[in-house]
Design an enzyme around this catalytic site. Structure first.
Site, PDB file in Angstrom:
ATOM      1  N   GLY A   1       0.811  -1.214   0.000  1.00  0.00           N
ATOM      2  CA  GLY A   1       0.000   0.000   0.000  1.00  0.00           C
ATOM      3  C   GLY A   1       0.841   1.259   0.000  1.00  0.00           C
TER       4      GLY A   1
ATOM      5  N   THR B   1       4.241   1.060   1.762  1.00  0.00           N
ATOM      6  CA  THR B   1       5.207   0.239   1.014  1.00  0.00           C
ATOM      7  C   THR B   1       5.770   1.019  -0.173  1.00  0.00           C
ATOM      8  OG1 THR B   1       4.007  -1.730   1.675  1.00  0.00           O
ATOM      9  CG2 THR B   1       5.489  -1.965  -0.218  1.00  0.00           C
TER      10      THR B   1
ATOM     11  N   THR C   1      -4.186  -2.382  -1.715  1.00  0.00           N
ATOM     12  CA  THR C   1      -4.832  -2.026  -0.448  1.00  0.00           C
ATOM     13  C   THR C   1      -6.338  -2.063  -0.609  1.00  0.00           C
ATOM     14  OG1 THR C   1      -5.334  -0.287   1.148  1.00  0.00           O
ATOM     15  CG2 THR C   1      -4.497   0.464  -0.969  1.00  0.00           C
TER      16      THR C   1
ATOM     17  N   ASP D   1      -8.210  -0.322   0.975  1.00  0.00           N
ATOM     18  CA  ASP D   1      -8.687   1.065   1.145  1.00  0.00           C
ATOM     19  C   ASP D   1      -8.773   1.805  -0.191  1.00  0.00           C
ATOM     20  OD1 ASP D   1      -8.542   0.398   3.759  1.00  0.00           O
ATOM     21  OD2 ASP D   1      -6.984   1.832   4.310  1.00  0.00           O
TER      22      ASP D   1
ATOM     23  N   ARG E   1     -34.625  -1.509  13.619  1.00  0.00           N
ATOM     24  CA  ARG E   1     -33.422  -1.003  14.280  1.00  0.00           C
ATOM     25  C   ARG E   1     -32.581  -0.140  13.347  1.00  0.00           C
ATOM     26  NH1 ARG E   1     -31.507  -6.828  16.730  1.00  0.00           N
ATOM     27  NH2 ARG E   1     -32.514  -6.611  18.755  1.00  0.00           N
TER      28      ARG E   1
ATOM     29  N   MET F   1     -13.464  -0.814   6.940  1.00  0.00           N
ATOM     30  CA  MET F   1     -12.116  -0.266   7.069  1.00  0.00           C
ATOM     31  C   MET F   1     -12.004   1.017   6.238  1.00  0.00           C
ATOM     32  SD  MET F   1      -9.312  -3.261   7.413  1.00  0.00           S
ATOM     33  CE  MET F   1      -9.105  -4.092   8.991  1.00  0.00           C
TER      34      MET F   1
ATOM     35  N   ARG G   1     -27.791  -1.005  16.872  1.00  0.00           N
ATOM     36  CA  ARG G   1     -26.797  -2.074  17.002  1.00  0.00           C
ATOM     37  C   ARG G   1     -25.569  -1.732  16.160  1.00  0.00           C
ATOM     38  NH1 ARG G   1     -29.699  -3.468  20.567  1.00  0.00           N
ATOM     39  NH2 ARG G   1     -30.615  -5.523  20.930  1.00  0.00           N
TER      40      ARG G   1
ATOM     41  N   GLN H   1     -12.919  -8.233   6.006  1.00  0.00           N
ATOM     42  CA  GLN H   1     -12.862  -7.572   4.698  1.00  0.00           C
ATOM     43  C   GLN H   1     -11.574  -7.876   3.940  1.00  0.00           C
ATOM     44  OE1 GLN H   1     -14.636  -3.254   5.469  1.00  0.00           O
ATOM     45  NE2 GLN H   1     -13.672  -4.138   7.269  1.00  0.00           N
ATOM     46  N   ARG H   2     -10.540  -8.305   4.678  1.00  0.00           N
ATOM     47  CA  ARG H   2      -9.251  -8.561   4.017  1.00  0.00           C
ATOM     48  C   ARG H   2      -9.005 -10.044   3.762  1.00  0.00           C
ATOM     49  NH1 ARG H   2      -5.267  -4.732   7.396  1.00  0.00           N
ATOM     50  NH2 ARG H   2      -4.284  -6.697   7.914  1.00  0.00           N
TER      51      ARG H   2
HETATM   52  O1  F6P Z   1      -4.248  -0.431   5.073  1.00  0.00           O
HETATM   53  C1  F6P Z   1      -5.387  -1.201   4.994  1.00  0.00           C
HETATM   54  C2  F6P Z   1      -6.053  -1.379   6.306  1.00  0.00           C
HETATM   55  O2  F6P Z   1      -6.969  -2.356   6.024  1.00  0.00           O
HETATM   56  C3  F6P Z   1      -6.719  -0.155   6.940  1.00  0.00           C
HETATM   57  O3  F6P Z   1      -7.993   0.153   6.471  1.00  0.00           O
HETATM   58  C4  F6P Z   1      -6.746  -0.508   8.386  1.00  0.00           C
HETATM   59  O4  F6P Z   1      -6.894   0.592   9.208  1.00  0.00           O
HETATM   60  C5  F6P Z   1      -5.434  -1.167   8.543  1.00  0.00           C
HETATM   61  O5  F6P Z   1      -5.175  -1.832   7.311  1.00  0.00           O
HETATM   62  C6  F6P Z   1      -5.323  -2.065   9.748  1.00  0.00           C
HETATM   63  O6  F6P Z   1      -4.408  -3.076   9.541  1.00  0.00           O
HETATM   64  P1  F6P Z   1      -3.495  -3.776  10.635  1.00  0.00           P
HETATM   65  O7  F6P Z   1      -4.278  -3.850  11.897  1.00  0.00           O
HETATM   66  O8  F6P Z   1      -3.197  -5.102  10.036  1.00  0.00           O
HETATM   67  O9  F6P Z   1      -2.276  -2.948  10.789  1.00  0.00           O
END
Ligand code: F6P
Length: 368
Positions: free
Chosen positions: A110, A113, A134, A136, A171, A178, A286, A294-295
């Site tokens: 990302g 890097t 990434t 993001d 609700r 993220m 809630r 998500q990853r």
């Molecule tokens: O950089 C991507 C990301 O998914 C961000 O959205 C998030 O805040 C971060 O990584 C958290 O990653 P880690 O807890 O692995 O450092």
């Protein structure tokens, strides 16, 4: 002479990393006849000289695997934790690059890097090619980054599923995606999943405006709402919060979170938002934090395709001797972009972006 290519994955793991390793590796080995060596756990593995042979066998069957077979870390060459100390290990990294007789180092990662790779190029004189990864989606100069499409699908499916409880129990469900600095994921998944409110870091929100939007829905017979919030979304400066005495007791459900300080703060924001909305609307609220879901897991078809396009284009650039670039996705093609045009920039959501306008046109509140 055969070219020798070093490869590493750095920063957070992301769907599609193995697919891109396969793309770079197979094209380099089989199409261009190069040699490839992988370094484990990001820049740390290069510093500690921990390698993994990347041959036809290791690169086979990994297209659909989540994570990265090389392992990853957030360690930076110039600020490497060693025992109790943080040390500049650029010199050791440069030494190991030469020890392996590398012609180029390929860094998949990302924004951080890209910066670290650029530093190695400038300070250490290494030949570098990077690839954008990434969830993001905030790397500058590329249309899209690896991992975003998969994460978008996961977050959208989560919103779809959360509609059931929101609708059935009348609700408010606050769902956090993220995205600390950029709201692409919350905005994209919010739009695709039909969230009623989308809150992103680029557009500070007023909780009272959010409550108004939710109450307007109640008045037309929809006493439920989905609020998609990016982890970095924040209230407008100077806007008063709802007084604490009015806030109901927090109701955390299904927030699968870690117990670190950062985790606690993160839960804190989403919980506080839900509490305020409950107090202002009278609707039960809630919270669901999607976090690392998500990853994880298998990359989408879109990410596999992108990984293969970017990875093979990377091998082609190395063959041509084009270094000091990030391989960017541009339209249906790829383009090498000089690293100095990438580093230190972040691709955030422009306030007039088409996705923002589309959200407003379908009556989604952005809380402003
Ligand atoms: O950089 C991507 C990301 O998914 C961000 O959205 C998030 O805040 C971060 O990584 C958290 O990653 P880690 O807890 O692995 O450092």
């Amino acid at each position: 002479m055969k070219k020798r290519v070093g490869v590493l994955t750095a920063g957070g793991d992301s769907p599609g990393l193995n697919a891109v390793l396969r793309g770079v590796g197979k094209a380099a080995l089989e199409w261009y006849g190069m040699e490839v060596v992988g370094f484990r756990d990001g820049f740390r593995g290069l510093m500690e000289d921990r390698t993994m042979e990347l041959d036809e066998e290791t690169l086979s069957g990994i297209l659909t695997f989540g994570g990265t077979i090389l392992g990853t870390s957030r360690d930076k060459p110039h600020r490497m934790p060693v025992g109790e100390r943080v040390v500049d290990k650029t010199g050791t990294i440069v030494k190991n690059y030469h020890k392996h007789k590398l012609d180029v180092l390929v860094c998949l990662g990302g924004g951080g890097t890209q910066k670290n790779a650029y530093r190695l190029m400038q300070k250490g004189g290494l030949n570098i090619v990077t690839l954008p990864k990434t969830i993001d989606n905030d790397i500058a100069q590329t249309d899209v980054s690896l991992g975003f499409d998969t994460a978008l699908g996961i977050a959208t499916e989560a919103i779809d599923r959360l509609h059931s409880t929101a609708h059935s129990h009348h609700r408010i469900v606050v769902v956090e995606t993220m995205g600390h600095k950029a709201g692409w994921l919350a905005l994209g998944a919010g739009l695709a999943g039909g969230a009623d409110v989308i809150l992103i870091p680029e557009i500070p929100y007023d909780v009272r405006k959010v409550a108004q939007a939710i109450l307007a829905r109640s008045r037309v017979g929809k006493p439920f709402s989905i609020v998609a919030v990016a982890e970095g979304a924040a209230p407008k400066p100077g806007v008063r919060a709802v007084p604490a005495r009015k806030l109901p007791r927090a109701r955390a459900k299904s927030a699968s979170v870690d117990r670190t300080e950062m985790g606690a703060q993160q839960v804190g924001h989403a919980m506080h938002l839900a509490e305020q909305l409950e107090a202002l609307t009278g609707l039960e609220s809630r919270v669901t934090i999607l976090g690392y879901l998500q990853r994880g897991g298998t990359p989408s078809a879109g990410d596999r395709l992108l990984a293969t396009r970017l990875g093979t284009a990377c091998a082609a650039l190395i063959h041509e001797g084009v270094y000091g670039v990030m391989v960017a996705a541009r339209g249906t093609g790829t383009e090498p972009v000089p690293l100095e045009e990438v580093v230190g920039k972040r691709k955030t959501v422009p306030r007039n972006h088409e996705w923002v306008q589309s959200a407003r046109r379908v009556n989604t509140s952005l809380g402003d």
